[in-house]
Scaffold this active site. Structure first.
Site: not given
Ligand SMILES: O=C(O)[C@H](O)CO
Length: 323
Positions: A79, A158, A160, A238, A240, A264, A288, A290-291
């Site tokens: 993002g 997209g 994800i 997941i 924003r 998240d 947050h 996720g990654s």
């Protein structure tokens, strides 16, 4: 010839980025994560590129401090809503982000949230902690919703969104619907059906928000959105936090207008400790993450460093953002 300079705006960036930069550029690292430290580090540093990581807004103040010689920015994130892209464009600065390398990690968290929200994880945990786990077999206690056989709606198919859809197939969902700007060939390959937002809301048992934050998606999940969902529906975010009107979500969860939420991402981040979301037992929250796996964060750091080197060399980045 003097080496070009890169400012890494976050002291926790994985080592791999430094290894890639070694011998090619001079690196200056921010002493802290906060805006003040970044501005202090940038003042007079005369760097050519910014390695951005974290939630600090990259705006006019930062770019003015950094100086007009900055021509390259790499953000260690998929993002880029925290970056003033119009300003970058006006200044002729190129930007790269880190799509794809985090798809699997983020999609895993989406499924974690979907399953824990549908099986009432927060409520169950509270029963154990508070001694209200009933000691007889009530066949109607703590009943959740099934993922298998369900209809799932993905807002934004997209990279994800597609990774989420692939996982859902393994859970035996009956139908995958999606919305977005247009029908996608990948949707066909996944056996997913392109529908409008109202249809997705009306038919989905689970809704996954996987669209980026833009003017169009900002607050898109409002009272009207929730009123069109099933009472048994579950929403997972997941992307924003700002995609959701949080007050409207809280009301929908309290009034039983929807079954549960798995988030998240929230607004603000970090979430206030007195937020209603923390009090509701039909909400599952993760901070947050996720990654946040070793491999994924290393891959993101690597890609960001490589993008920056490409940008400094005047070549197209591996994953440029179209400004
Ligand atoms: O945009 C991203 O890359 C993620 O939200 C960071 O975890």
């Amino acid at each position: 010839m003097a080496l070009k300079k890169v400012f890494i705006a976050n002291p926790s960036v994985p080592r791999v980025a430094y290894n890639i930069f070694e011998n090619f550029v001079e690196v200056i690292t921010s002493s802290g994560y906060d805006r003040e430290s970044i501005i202090k580090g940038l003042s007079g540093a005369n760097v050519d590129a910014l390695f951005w990581a974290g939630g600090v807004k990259l705006d006019k103040e930062i770019l003015d401090t950094a100086g007009p010689q900055v021509k390259v920015v790499g953000t260690m994130s998929a993002g880029y809503n925290h970056i003033d892209t119009a300003l970058l464009k006006a200044k002729g600065i190129v930007l790269g982000n880190t799509p794809r390398v985090l798809d699997d990690a983020v999609a895993d968290v989406a499924l974690l949230l979907a399953m824990s929200a549908s099986r009432r994880y927060t409520e169950g945990r509270r029963h154990i902690e508070e001694g209200t786990w009933i000691n007889f077999f009530n066949t109607q206690w703590m009943l959740g919703q099934d993922i298998s056989g369900s209809t799932v709606g993905i807002v934004g198919l997209g990279n994800i969104g597609q990774a989420i859809a692939k996982r859902l197939k393994g859970f035996g969902v009956a139908k995958i619907l999606y919305t977005g700007h247009r029908e996608k060939p990948e949707g066909k390959e996944l056996g997913a059906q392109f529908v409008n937002q109202d249809t997705l809301n009306r038919e989905s048992d689970f809704i996954f928000l996987a669209a980026p934050l833009t003017n169009e998606t900002n607050q898109m999940c409002n009272a009207d959105f929730f009123s069109k969902m099933k009472k048994t529906g579950i929403i997972v975010n997941i992307s924003r936090g700002q995609l959701i009107d949080q007050a409207a979500l809280i009301k929908a969860l309290k009034d039983g207008e929807i079954f549960a939420a798995g988030l998240d991402v929230m607004d603000p981040e970090p979430l206030n400790r007195d937020s209603e979301l923390l009090k509701l037992s039909n909400v599952v929250l993760t901070p947050h993450i996720g990654s946040a796996t070793n491999n994924t964060r290393n891959a993101m750091a690597e890609l960001t460093a490589k993008n920056i080197l490409r940008g400094l060399g005047g070549e197209e980045m591996f994953t440029p953002v179209k400004l």
